[in-house]
Design a protein around this motif. Structure first.
Motif, PDB file in Angstrom:
ATOM      1  N   PHE A 173      35.042  95.505  53.642  1.00  0.00           N
ATOM      2  CA  PHE A 173      35.691  95.438  52.334  1.00  0.00           C
ATOM      3  C   PHE A 173      34.664  95.287  51.219  1.00  0.00           C
ATOM      4  CE2 PHE A 173      39.051  94.402  55.258  1.00  0.00           C
ATOM      5  CZ  PHE A 173      40.179  94.950  54.703  1.00  0.00           C
ATOM      6  N   GLN A 174      33.570  94.561  51.490  1.00  0.00           N
ATOM      7  CA  GLN A 174      32.536  94.411  50.480  1.00  0.00           C
ATOM      8  C   GLN A 174      31.877  95.743  50.165  1.00  0.00           C
ATOM      9  OE1 GLN A 174      29.997  91.419  52.196  1.00  0.00           O
ATOM     10  NE2 GLN A 174      31.251  89.709  51.449  1.00  0.00           N
ATOM     11  N   THR A 175      31.753  96.595  51.180  1.00  0.00           N
ATOM     12  CA  THR A 175      31.171  97.924  50.951  1.00  0.00           C
ATOM     13  C   THR A 175      31.997  98.719  49.943  1.00  0.00           C
ATOM     14  OG1 THR A 175      30.308  97.953  53.209  1.00  0.00           O
ATOM     15  CG2 THR A 175      30.455 100.069  52.062  1.00  0.00           C
ATOM     16  N   LEU A 176      33.295  98.538  49.996  1.00  0.00           N
ATOM     17  CA  LEU A 176      34.193  99.241  49.069  1.00  0.00           C
ATOM     18  C   LEU A 176      34.430  98.466  47.781  1.00  0.00           C
ATOM     19  CD1 LEU A 176      36.847 100.495  51.655  1.00  0.00           C
ATOM     20  CD2 LEU A 176      35.142 101.879  50.472  1.00  0.00           C
ATOM     21  N   GLN A 177      33.685  97.337  47.617  1.00  0.00           N
ATOM     22  CA  GLN A 177      33.775  96.498  46.421  1.00  0.00           C
ATOM     23  C   GLN A 177      35.205  96.003  46.188  1.00  0.00           C
ATOM     24  OE1 GLN A 177      32.085  98.757  43.183  1.00  0.00           O
ATOM     25  NE2 GLN A 177      30.010  98.605  43.987  1.00  0.00           N
ATOM     26  N   ILE A 178      35.813  95.517  47.267  1.00  0.00           N
ATOM     27  CA  ILE A 178      37.166  94.968  47.195  1.00  0.00           C
ATOM     28  C   ILE A 178      37.082  93.459  47.350  1.00  0.00           C
ATOM     29  CG2 ILE A 178      39.439  94.912  48.298  1.00  0.00           C
ATOM     30  CD1 ILE A 178      38.953  97.770  49.237  1.00  0.00           C
ATOM     31  N   ALA A 179      37.620  92.736  46.377  1.00  0.00           N
ATOM     32  CA  ALA A 179      37.586  91.273  46.412  1.00  0.00           C
ATOM     33  C   ALA A 179      38.553  90.758  47.472  1.00  0.00           C
ATOM     34  CB  ALA A 179      37.939  90.710  45.049  1.00  0.00           C
ATOM     35  N   THR A 180      38.078  89.859  48.333  1.00  0.00           N
ATOM     36  CA  THR A 180      38.907  89.332  49.415  1.00  0.00           C
ATOM     37  C   THR A 180      38.700  87.830  49.570  1.00  0.00           C
ATOM     38  OG1 THR A 180      37.176  89.775  51.052  1.00  0.00           O
ATOM     39  CG2 THR A 180      38.801  91.514  50.689  1.00  0.00           C
ATOM     40  N   LYS A 181      39.568  87.248  50.358  1.00  0.00           N
ATOM     41  CA  LYS A 181      39.421  85.853  50.764  1.00  0.00           C
ATOM     42  C   LYS A 181      40.027  85.708  52.157  1.00  0.00           C
ATOM     43  CE  LYS A 181      43.774  84.302  48.638  1.00  0.00           C
ATOM     44  NZ  LYS A 181      44.387  83.361  47.675  1.00  0.00           N
ATOM     45  N   ILE A 182      39.661  84.630  52.827  1.00  0.00           N
ATOM     46  CA  ILE A 182      40.165  84.382  54.164  1.00  0.00           C
ATOM     47  C   ILE A 182      41.366  83.443  54.068  1.00  0.00           C
ATOM     48  CG2 ILE A 182      39.607  83.605  56.489  1.00  0.00           C
ATOM     49  CD1 ILE A 182      38.041  86.053  55.519  1.00  0.00           C
ATOM     50  N   THR A 183      42.484  83.891  54.597  1.00  0.00           N
ATOM     51  CA  THR A 183      43.712  83.092  54.584  1.00  0.00           C
ATOM     52  C   THR A 183      44.357  83.145  55.962  1.00  0.00           C
ATOM     53  OG1 THR A 183      44.061  83.625  52.239  1.00  0.00           O
ATOM     54  CG2 THR A 183      45.943  82.737  53.451  1.00  0.00           C
ATOM     55  N   LYS A 184      44.538  81.970  56.558  1.00  0.00           N
ATOM     56  CA  LYS A 184      45.195  81.863  57.862  1.00  0.00           C
ATOM     57  C   LYS A 184      44.558  82.786  58.899  1.00  0.00           C
ATOM     58  CE  LYS A 184      49.665  80.556  55.863  1.00  0.00           C
ATOM     59  NZ  LYS A 184      51.106  80.868  55.762  1.00  0.00           N
ATOM     60  N   GLY A 185      43.235  82.791  58.905  1.00  0.00           N
ATOM     61  CA  GLY A 185      42.520  83.521  59.925  1.00  0.00           C
ATOM     62  C   GLY A 185      42.478  85.023  59.750  1.00  0.00           C
ATOM     63  N   GLN A 186      42.822  85.535  58.565  1.00  0.00           N
ATOM     64  CA  GLN A 186      42.751  86.977  58.321  1.00  0.00           C
ATOM     65  C   GLN A 186      42.305  87.249  56.901  1.00  0.00           C
ATOM     66  OE1 GLN A 186      46.490  89.128  58.243  1.00  0.00           O
ATOM     67  NE2 GLN A 186      47.642  87.294  57.690  1.00  0.00           N
ATOM     68  N   ILE A 187      41.808  88.453  56.695  1.00  0.00           N
ATOM     69  CA  ILE A 187      41.328  88.834  55.365  1.00  0.00           C
ATOM     70  C   ILE A 187      42.521  89.152  54.467  1.00  0.00           C
ATOM     71  CG2 ILE A 187      39.977  90.532  54.075  1.00  0.00           C
ATOM     72  CD1 ILE A 187      38.280  90.925  56.569  1.00  0.00           C
ATOM     73  N   GLU A 188      42.448  88.635  53.245  1.00  0.00           N
ATOM     74  CA  GLU A 188      43.505  88.900  52.260  1.00  0.00           C
ATOM     75  C   GLU A 188      42.881  89.466  50.997  1.00  0.00           C
ATOM     76  OE1 GLU A 188      46.758  86.460  49.514  1.00  0.00           O
ATOM     77  OE2 GLU A 188      46.186  85.667  51.475  1.00  0.00           O
ATOM     78  N   MET A 189      43.424  90.583  50.522  1.00  0.00           N
ATOM     79  CA  MET A 189      42.959  91.179  49.266  1.00  0.00           C
ATOM     80  C   MET A 189      43.553  90.402  48.101  1.00  0.00           C
ATOM     81  SD  MET A 189      43.329  95.224  50.305  1.00  0.00           S
ATOM     82  CE  MET A 189      42.990  95.751  48.637  1.00  0.00           C
ATOM     83  N   THR A 190      42.713  90.047  47.132  1.00  0.00           N
ATOM     84  CA  THR A 190      43.153  89.196  46.026  1.00  0.00           C
ATOM     85  C   THR A 190      43.707  89.991  44.847  1.00  0.00           C
ATOM     86  OG1 THR A 190      40.894  89.158  45.147  1.00  0.00           O
ATOM     87  CG2 THR A 190      41.520  87.381  46.656  1.00  0.00           C
ATOM     88  N   ASN A 191      43.399  91.274  44.767  1.00  0.00           N
ATOM     89  CA  ASN A 191      43.874  92.096  43.645  1.00  0.00           C
ATOM     90  C   ASN A 191      44.308  93.469  44.156  1.00  0.00           C
ATOM     91  OD1 ASN A 191      43.097  90.225  41.465  1.00  0.00           O
ATOM     92  ND2 ASN A 191      41.001  90.721  42.074  1.00  0.00           N
ATOM     93  N   ASP A 192      45.201  94.103  43.380  1.00  0.00           N
ATOM     94  CA  ASP A 192      45.522  95.496  43.662  1.00  0.00           C
ATOM     95  C   ASP A 192      44.269  96.345  43.436  1.00  0.00           C
ATOM     96  OD1 ASP A 192      48.099  94.738  44.132  1.00  0.00           O
ATOM     97  OD2 ASP A 192      48.878  95.358  42.188  1.00  0.00           O
ATOM     98  N   THR A 193      44.019  97.279  44.336  1.00  0.00           N
ATOM     99  CA  THR A 193      42.789  98.076  44.277  1.00  0.00           C
ATOM    100  C   THR A 193      43.111  99.547  44.104  1.00  0.00           C
ATOM    101  OG1 THR A 193      41.671  96.505  45.741  1.00  0.00           O
ATOM    102  CG2 THR A 193      40.664  98.678  45.488  1.00  0.00           C
ATOM    103  N   HIS A 194      42.562 100.139  43.027  1.00  0.00           N
ATOM    104  CA  HIS A 194      42.703 101.587  42.809  1.00  0.00           C
ATOM    105  C   HIS A 194      41.658 102.260  43.685  1.00  0.00           C
ATOM    106  CE1 HIS A 194      43.368 105.039  39.707  1.00  0.00           C
ATOM    107  NE2 HIS A 194      43.446 105.446  40.961  1.00  0.00           N
ATOM    108  N   LEU A 195      42.079 102.698  44.862  1.00  0.00           N
ATOM    109  CA  LEU A 195      41.131 103.165  45.872  1.00  0.00           C
ATOM    110  C   LEU A 195      40.729 104.617  45.670  1.00  0.00           C
ATOM    111  CD1 LEU A 195      39.686 102.218  48.470  1.00  0.00           C
ATOM    112  CD2 LEU A 195      41.610 103.178  49.762  1.00  0.00           C
ATOM    113  N   ILE A 196      41.695 105.497  45.421  1.00  0.00           N
ATOM    114  CA  ILE A 196      41.416 106.933  45.313  1.00  0.00           C
ATOM    115  C   ILE A 196      42.065 107.466  44.043  1.00  0.00           C
ATOM    116  CG2 ILE A 196      41.600 109.176  46.465  1.00  0.00           C
ATOM    117  CD1 ILE A 196      42.032 107.712  49.096  1.00  0.00           C
ATOM    118  N   THR A 197      41.334 108.313  43.334  1.00  0.00           N
ATOM    119  CA  THR A 197      41.852 108.943  42.117  1.00  0.00           C
ATOM    120  C   THR A 197      42.333 110.352  42.441  1.00  0.00           C
ATOM    121  OG1 THR A 197      40.300 107.666  40.770  1.00  0.00           O
ATOM    122  CG2 THR A 197      41.311 109.602  39.741  1.00  0.00           C
TER     123      THR A 197
END
Length: 321
Positions: free
Chosen positions: A138-162
């Protein structure tokens, strides 16, 4: 594998027959449309339309031969439409109904590496189901994350593809991990041929309701201009009559020696407004009360008739007299 001479002859005969039988057709793009999806569309259109696909060179040659056999035929316009991955949907029915069938038959599809995105892709925030060991992805794609209950959680909506960009390997891998199929593929309407006229498919968005609304707006504009210029037209004549009636009543109520039948009720009302007030009693039903009610009804009808012609312009004065 190239078609045999017999198959080519059959194809040419079928296409020429369709061009002779039907007066309307859609030119559709079929990029990323599978054979099963195409077959399902044929089944839904059975009895109402015919779907024809083929190589562009064959279709153009068939159209040229048809023009030679039928000089002056307007189907000549279709030859230039045979560019790209296209096909024809011939019909004599309602274009709107056929369009609904074509546009409703779509299928979700995953994002494949190198594919051109037909729309923007926004990945919603929330848990991803990925274990913390995949944080670097996720860091490679510059997506902000956090660890919640043993899994990765995205903190913001991400505009991935235009829209219009090609899908990269990392983007396709992320969407696959999240089990997201962001694209939908189906027949895309490019153009419409109708009795010799060729136009963009967007023209079909113009419904009877849209045309009626445009006509009414134009009629209101003509009425306003006609009234402002004191130039009577069919669009403004009803408003001119209403304005003239109001002017006559306005002058008549100020005169003691002259009146006319339509103005009498207004003069009576101005002379004694209490005579038109509703009776306060509950049980009495005399002839005088009935007459007053009839008079009030007549006043309301007159006022409604006069006001109806002025409200179209949003003004309370009814224009210049």
């Amino acid at each position: 594998m190239p078609l045999s001479a017999e198959r080519k002859t059959e194809y040419f005969e079928r296409m020429k027959s369709l061009m002779s039988t039907y007066s309307k057709c859609f030119i559709v793009e079929i990029d990323n449309v599978g054979s099963m999806q195409l077959q399902q569309t044929r089944i839904e259109l059975r009895g109402r339309a015919e779907v024809l696909m083929g190589k562009n060179t064959m279709m153009r040659k068939c159209i040229r031969e048809y023009i030679e056999e039928n000089p002056g035929s307007p189907v000549e316009q279709l030859e230039e439409q045979c560019r790209g991955n296209v096909g024809f949907v011939f019909t004599n029915g309602d274009l709107g109904e056929i369009r609904q069938v074509l546009e409703s038959n779509v299928r979700p599809a995953p994002a494949r590496v190198g594919a051109v995105a037909p729309c923007d892709v926004i990945v919603p925030k929330g848990p991803t189901g990925c274990d913390p060991g995949q944080t670097a992805f996720f860091q490679t794609l510059q997506i902000a994350t956090k660890i919640t209950k043993g899994q990765i959680e995205m903190t913001n909506d991400t505009h991935l593809i235009t829209k219009g960009e090609r899908v990269t390997a990392s983007e396709a891998a992320l969407l696959q991990k999240l089990n997201i199929e962001p694209f939908t593929y189906g027949m895309v309407l490019r153009s419409v041929y109708d009795n010799g006229s060729l136009f963009d498919a967007k023209v079909l968005d113009i419904t009877d309701e849209v045309l009626a609304a445009k006509f009414i707006a134009a009629l209101n504009t003509i009425s306003k201009l006609s009234l402002a210029l004191n130039h009577p037209t069919e669009a403004s004549v009803t408003h001119s009559i209403a304005n003239a009636f109001k002017a006559c009543v306005a002058v008549t109520v100020e005169l003691d020696s002259y009146t006319f039948s339509q103005a009498d009720v207004y003069k009576k009302y101005l002379a004694d407004p209490s005579a038109f007030a509703g009776s306060g009693g509950g049980g009495g039903g005399d002839a005088g009360g009935a007459a007053e009610e009839a008079a009030v009804e007549e006043v309301e009808e007159e006022e409604a008739d006069v006001g109806g012609g002025i409200d179209m312009f949003g003004g309370g004065d009814g224009g210049d007299y």
